[in-house]
Design an enzyme around this catalytic site. Sequence first.
Site, PDB file in Angstrom:
ATOM      1  CB  THR A 227      -0.981   0.043   0.987  1.00 41.00           C
ATOM      2  OG1 THR A 227      -0.154  -0.189   2.415  1.00 41.00           O
ATOM      3  CG2 THR A 227      -1.746  -1.242   1.117  1.00 41.00           C
TER       4      THR A 227
ATOM      5  CE1 TYR B 120     -12.424  -6.653   2.844  1.00 35.23           C
ATOM      6  CE2 TYR B 120     -10.655  -8.095   2.877  1.00 35.23           C
ATOM      7  CZ  TYR B 120     -11.993  -7.635   3.331  1.00 35.23           C
ATOM      8  OH  TYR B 120     -12.830  -8.360   4.033  1.00 35.23           O
TER       9      TYR B 120
ATOM     10  CB  THR C 207      -7.512   0.486  -4.072  1.00 36.95           C
ATOM     11  OG1 THR C 207      -7.401   1.799  -4.049  1.00 36.95           O
ATOM     12  CG2 THR C 207      -6.815   0.016  -5.267  1.00 36.95           C
ATOM     13  CG  ASP C 208      -9.690   5.173  -4.078  1.00 34.46           C
ATOM     14  OD1 ASP C 208      -9.252   4.420  -3.115  1.00 34.46           O
ATOM     15  OD2 ASP C 208      -9.471   6.351  -4.125  1.00 34.46           O
TER      16      ASP C 208
ATOM     17  CE1 TYR D 255      -2.246  -0.120  -3.229  1.00 36.92           C
ATOM     18  CE2 TYR D 255      -3.589   1.672  -3.921  1.00 36.92           C
ATOM     19  CZ  TYR D 255      -3.459   0.546  -3.178  1.00 36.92           C
ATOM     20  OH  TYR D 255      -4.293   0.406  -2.136  1.00 36.92           O
TER      21      TYR D 255
END
Length: 303
Positions: free
Chosen positions: A61, A98, A100-101, A124
């Site tokens: 992250t 999970y 991410t935006d 990322y």
Amino acid sequence: MKILLLGKDGQVGWQLQRSLAPHGEVVACGRSECDLSDADRIRSVVRAVRPSIIVNATAYTAVDKAESEPELAYRVNAEAPGLLAEEARALDALLVHYSTDYVYDGGKPTPYVETDPTGPQSVYGRSKLAGEEAIRAVGGRSLIFRTSWVFGARGGNFVKNILRLAREKDSLNVVADQVGAPTPAALIATVSGVGLAMLKHGRLIEPGENRLYHLTAARPVSWCEFARTIVGLAGQSPGFDLRLKPEAVQAITTHEYPTPARRPANSRLDCSQLERDFGLQMPDWQPYLERMLQLLALKQNGY
């Protein structure tokens, strides 16, 4: 029923240990037990546990650092989810993952829905999208939640960074032209648990079916608005000794604060599909922030 949780020490993983407990025996692993950059270790752990559900709360992250470490970012965010999907399929297990935006380019003027075209602007974001695609390509049963701007009392995040700066500075510049929904790790964990209950531990997800949902708190704000709220609420607590006042948090543009990785200007995610399918209503993030600040204040005072 065994549930293998990866990333137990992260913001979301820490909360998932609580929310997953009613659903079965949780085998929780941190990086020391299962490093997702090690393919052999991933296979070994999954085959030893033989879970019915695998929950992957681990990710690379460090958004800006990923620009100079693309191989590691892809190994953890793209290759590892694909391996987990393969192992899950072999066991007929459900994989919960999970995302991410950052898989979007941020150019849409309204909130993104799950079927909108993606267009990540950073290593990322591209690595996380590649992870989603790797899971789908395997063809097993999977449940992917895209979320944004995660915060919690555990681990590092924007809230803790702002609190640190608020103790050191009399003024602070924060980007105001990037908008998204701060999302509590506790909310993500709670919704994950509800989702598993609604799906009867995955039995309602057919073989080969991948479900994708947006999962964020309600009420999007800019980073600047979020920072002002953090400083304002913390300033009202005797547990924090802040130099910074909310009015001294100055709005600036993304252009004025260049970073190695490009961030989406619009990170708003539409959660209507999740709310309809699971009978939920996404709450405001501020009460979670208030609770987080209370916990941090108690910790600072030795409680």
